[in-house]
Design a protein around this motif. Structure first.
Motif, PDB file in Angstrom:
ATOM      1  N   ASP A 463       0.812  -1.246  -0.097  1.00  0.00           N
ATOM      2  CA  ASP A 463       0.069   0.071   0.050  1.00  0.00           C
ATOM      3  C   ASP A 463       1.024   1.328   0.012  1.00  0.00           C
ATOM      4  N   THR A 466       0.031   6.893   1.822  1.00  0.00           N
ATOM      5  CA  THR A 466      -1.445   7.946   1.838  1.00  0.00           C
ATOM      6  C   THR A 466      -2.606   7.185   1.962  1.00  0.00           C
ATOM      7  N   ARG A 467      -2.687   5.891   1.578  1.00  0.00           N
ATOM      8  CA  ARG A 467      -3.882   5.127   1.433  1.00  0.00           C
ATOM      9  C   ARG A 467      -3.757   3.538   1.898  1.00  0.00           C
ATOM     10  N   LEU A 565      -8.707  12.843   4.104  1.00  0.00           N
ATOM     11  CA  LEU A 565      -8.098  11.744   3.100  1.00  0.00           C
ATOM     12  C   LEU A 565      -9.225  10.921   2.357  1.00  0.00           C
ATOM     13  N   PRO A 568     -11.268   7.208   3.401  1.00  0.00           N
ATOM     14  CA  PRO A 568     -11.127   5.827   2.845  1.00  0.00           C
ATOM     15  C   PRO A 568     -11.584   4.790   3.508  1.00  0.00           C
TER      16      PRO A 568
END
Length: 957
Positions: A463, A466-467, A565, A568
């Motif tokens: 991954d 940032t996610r 963000l 998510p």
């Protein structure tokens, strides 16, 4: 102790001999404007080398004045100069009363400059800084309370060289010039403030005081001394932050403040109010000041954290945390002064503050190696109160050549876990409930590990930082989440300081001031946090208790989660129990369920016994210093301070023996004692070639005592491992010493401003670090972990700043002003490290590391506008990345990422009585971020959103 005493007797003999030989007199008085007393004002007798600056109460005293007639001149940055004639007679004291300065010199520019809210506060601060013998920065009360900082920590961060650590978006701890937190001392009216354990992990067992427990309305000034003098407490390598509380006012005052606002993250309100009353009675002999304040603020935090494997940086756990809380700070401060006559004054100060943080959290914990999902619901109320006071007096001899100041004081801090109103729990506890479920994660390696893309092995797509997602194979329904355990934690911390001090100031001549004094302080502290664990055996016995059996609520209960963000995690969030339901789980009847296995973690449990300890620290100090005015422009301030510290700590020794299959445990009380001395020479040079220019140079030797946790005598011995392990404190630790060299230049503008530039170097000795060594004890090789002293280190840097009103611009534009400061700091310390080589041998290496909490780059910038009744200020604060924790190898080090916050404040004065003010914090919704080794490997990320407050300040008289 004998040397200062003998020298004192010699000085007294010299003073009385000089008094008999030369007739002289004395002048006393105060300096004020229409708003109150003016500290730091220059008071001089023209034509002779005689003068003094007013103290923090605006008072001055000039002794040893030869008989005759003089012109007395009073000057203050931003004010008109004042002169008047005085006549001195032999043996008499001339009381000038209050010298009033005119804050309007006939020009529109100065009317604007002085009458503004920000201007008057800045004028006081800069005049104190200009007059000081030490290298200091000062913040006055208006800046702390309303422009735009809601607590003292956030106000102090505006000073060049200062950075703060935040707790859920609110400033809490202060560090100066990149030094570790515990190297900076926090004082209240010159006495070291007893510490209290905060909720931050960084504060546990340290000497660091959280500054958000202090209501701003109680503070008159904050002094930050970067290079101290011998009459200040010597344990201040980075700096000494002194909170000076309010005392008797210059004139009758009654001021009421009320405000309300909103926290966007919590989607709830903020409220504050304060009352300030002061007056004089009995022909102005008795002065009284009473202030009270109340500040309640709701707060919220969206957070995600990751736990990494220390060997290969695999992601072991992803944590999603939603915090909601309510903080409340209230307090009362009283100040009494009784003026017996012109030469004798008594004072009494008392303070009580109470800080409470009611924190709730809703957490998702994804454990990848165990293929487990934990849902944790928790709530805890942490309370910290500070109480105490001081009684003292100031006395002058006839002619004013001897001044005697004395003070006795006691201050106590107490931290505890408090019980929520209406709680069914048996006692005040921090409540945590775990619900668990087995899950299946996607995007794992063949051996079941999860990585970020920067650490991913070949053939695996990790991954991006940032996610980072859990990649659940399917959502987790409430029907699969079973109650696994409950934790009930109680936190307790107590500390009390009692001290007595005596200071004698002598004036052998008009150009020499000598000061000697002594101080004795007794400290007592206790630490200990019991915990009860209730393991629910229902799932193991085929009778699980699922989340669906309880009252639940959605996650989160306010707004979206991590909307910054793009939310998510919406697809993996599940419902958790309500706070009411959480409290019911801790009711005595519920905990009596036979499905619970109860384990008490207290002083009798080997796992927690090491956290229980108490300590006594007795400190005796003496000093001697002189302030010698060689010329009108050049002054030499020097002397020496001596401190002797006696330590005694009591704790527990835990010995684990036997085998893994048949372990044995023994707990025994243990007590250790130690002492050390600190000899601290200091020298300051202050050269003022121009009236508004100071050039300073200083050498000071200071020190920092070891943290309480490092001195804890507890020893934990584990004989099962090979080699056996010992973990312990170290009562024999030496304090860290620093030889400090400072250069500073300051130029003060007449229209209230300053430009400064300086450099500093600190040579460090005995820096304390956590060491792991191998020692042979009674023929057995042990792996020993304990704090030790390193051999050497250093810290150096430079700082520069400017505060300037653009008064040279025409019309409207002349109301603008700028403030900016920048500090660069770098450091090194040599730390021994032990490790096994490829052949299994233990080898030692020397690692060169930067000091923890040291940011290379710190800067502040502000643009403000002040004209007539309007003031607006936009301020930004930047703190560069800093090493937060040394663990494993450099790839495992924990780093605090760079941070830049922007705040705005404004006020409009309708008349002399009524002012409207506004403040908004964190305009850009700056995140708090920690990472491990590499910036693209986050450990913690938090968002707090924007918060604001609007209010009215009404001064009846």
């Amino acid at each position: 102790m004998k040397t200062p005493l003998s020298f004192l007797l010699l000085l007294l003999a010299t003073v009385f001999t000089a008094q008999a030989q030369r007739p002289s007199g004395k002048i006393i008085g105060s300096v004020a404007d229409g708003n109150g007393k003016l500290p730091g004002a220059s008071v001089k007798l023209l034509g002779v080398n005689l003068g003094r600056s007013t103290d923090l109460n605006g008072l001055f005293s000039i002794a040893n004045i030869p008989v005759g007639d003089y012109s007395l001149a009073v000057s203050y940055i931003g004010y008109e100069h004042h002169t008047q004639q005085v006549s001195i007679a032999a043996g008499e004291t001339v009381d000038l009363g209050t010298v009033m300065l005119n804050n309007t010199s006939g020009t529109a520019l100065e009317e604007v400059t002085i009458t503004g809210t920000l201007a008057t506060s800045q004028a006081k601060a800069y005049n104190i800084q200009k007059a000081s013998s030490a290298i200091v920065n000062v913040i006055a009360s208006d800046v702390i309370g309303k422009l735009p900082d809601r607590n003292a920590a956030e106000a102090v961060q505006r000073i060049q060289g200062v950075a703060i650590e935040r707790d859920h978006g609110e400033g809490r701890y202060v560090t100066v010039r990149g030094t570790p937190l515990q190297w900076n001392s926090t004082l209240i009216n010159g006495d070291r403030m007893p510490t209290s354990e905060g909720t931050s992990d960084n504060s546990q067992g340290t000497r660091t005081s959280p500054l958000d427990i202090f209501p701003s309305e109680m503070i008159e000034y904050v002094q930050l001394a970067k290079a101290i003098t011998p009459d200040m407490e010597g344990d201040a390598i980075g700096g000494s932050v002194n909170f000076i509380t309010r005392t008797a006012p210059a004139q009758r005052i009654l001021k009421v403040t009320g405000a309300g606002g909103y926290n966007n993250q919590a989607e709830k309100g903020i409220y504050s109010g304060s009352l300030l009353y002061g007056d004089h009675f009995f022909d102005r002999k008795l002065g009284l000041m009473v202030s009270g304040s109340y500040w309640q603020r709701n707060w919220g935090t969206d957070n995600f954290e990751m736990v990494y494997d220390q060997q290969d940086q695999a992601v072991n756990e992803l944590q999603l945390r939603d915090y909601i809380g309510q903080r409340r700070t209230y307090g009362i401060n009283t100040g009494l002064e009784y003026k017996v006559n012109a030469d004798h004054k008594l004072f009494l100060r008392g303070i009580y503050t109470d800080f409470q943080d009611d924190e709730t959290a809703y957490e998702h914990l994804f454990n990848f190696p165990e293929s487990q999902f934990d849902l944790r619901r928790r709530r805890g109320i942490i309370g910290i109160n500070l109480s105490g006071g001081e009684l003292g007096g100031n006395h002058h001899s006839t002619g004013g050549r001897l001044q005697v100041d004395w003070k006795v004081s006691t201050y106590t801090t107490d931290m505890e876990t408090r019980k929520p109103k209406g709680s069914e729990a048996a006692s005040g506890v921090y409540q945590m409930a775990y619900f668990s479920a087995p899950v299946s994660f996607g995007n794992l390696t063949v051996d079941g590990k999860k990585y970020l893309d920067i650490d991913a092995p070949d053939g695996y797509q990790g991954d991006h930082y940032t996610r980072v997602l859990p990649h659940l194979s399917s959502p987790v329904p409430a029907e699969q989440m079973y109650l696994s355990q409950l934790l009930a934690l109680e936190t307790a911390s107590f500390e009390r300081d009692r001290s007595a001090q005596l200071d004698l100031t002598l004036h052998p001549s008009s150009s020499l001031q000598l000061k000697v004094g002594g101080k004795y302080k007794k400290k007592y502290l206790e630490r200990g946090s019991p915990m009860d664990i209730y393991v629910h055996l229902g799932a193991a016995m085929g009778n699980p208790s699922y989340t669906s059996n309880y009252q639940t609520e959605s996650f989160p209960s306010h707004g979206g989660f991590l909307s910054e963000l793009d939310r998510p995690y919406d697809g993996v969030l599940v419902d958790a129990i309500t706070l009411d339901q959480l409290d019911k789980l801790f009711a005595p009847d519920a905990l009596a369920d036979p499905l619970y296995y109860h384990l008490t973690m207290d002083e009798k449990n080997p796992d927690t016994a090491p956290s229980y300890y108490s300590g006594n620290e007795n400190v005796a100090a003496a000093y001697i210093m002189g302030d010698y005015k060689l010329t009108d422009q050049l002054a030499l301030i020097g002397g020496v301070r001596y401190e002797y510290t006696k330590l005694k700590y009591d704790g527990n020794e835990v010995v684990r023996g036997g085998t893994a299959a048949d372990p044995t445990t023994e707990i025994n009380p243990v007590s250790n004692e130690s002492d050390f001395s600190a000899f601290l020479p200091m020298l300051h040079l202050k050269y003022s070639p121009l009236a508004n220019l100071n050039l300073r140079a200083a050498y000071t030797r200071t020190f920092a005592r070891a943290n309480f946790a490092d001195l804890n005598p507890t020893e934990s011995v584990n004989l099962i491992f090979s080699p056996p392990m010992i973990s312990r404190g170290n009562i024999s630790l030496k304090p860290t010493f620093a030889n400090n060299f400072d250069l500073m230049g300051e130029y003060f503008f007449h229209d209230i401003g300053v430009v400064s530039v300086g450099a500093f170097y600190k040579q460090l000795e005995n820096v304390i670090y956590s060491a792991q060594t191998f020692q042979t004890i009674d023929g057995v090789l042990y792996r020993v972990t304990q704090p030790e002293n390193s051999e050497s280190g250093w810290l150096a840097g430079f700082e520069t700043g400017i505060s300037k009103r653009l008064s040279f611009l025409p019309g409207f534009w002349g109301g603008f002003g700028v403030e900016a400061n920048y500090t660069y700091t770098t450091s090194e310390m040599n730390v021994p490290r032990f490790a096994e080589d490829g052949n299994g041998e233990i080898v030692q290496t020397i690692a060169t590391e930067v000091l923890p909490n040291q940011s290379k780059h710190i800067f502040n910038a502000a643009l403000f506008y002040e004209r007539d009744a309007l003031m607006i200020r936009l301020a930004g604060n930047y703190k560069g990345e800093a090493l937060a924790l040394v663990q494993g190898n450099p790839e495992n080090y924990r780093w605090y990422d760079r941070n830049f916050t922007v705040d705005v404040s404004a006020s409009y004065r309708f008349n002399r009585k009524l002012t409207l003010f506004l403040e908004v914090n964190n305009l850009t919704n700056e995140q708090l971020r920690y990472y491990q080794g590499n910036r693209n490997r986050p450990e913690q990320l938090e968002f707090y959103s924007v918060r604001g407050l609007v209010g009215l300040n009404y001064q009846l008289f």
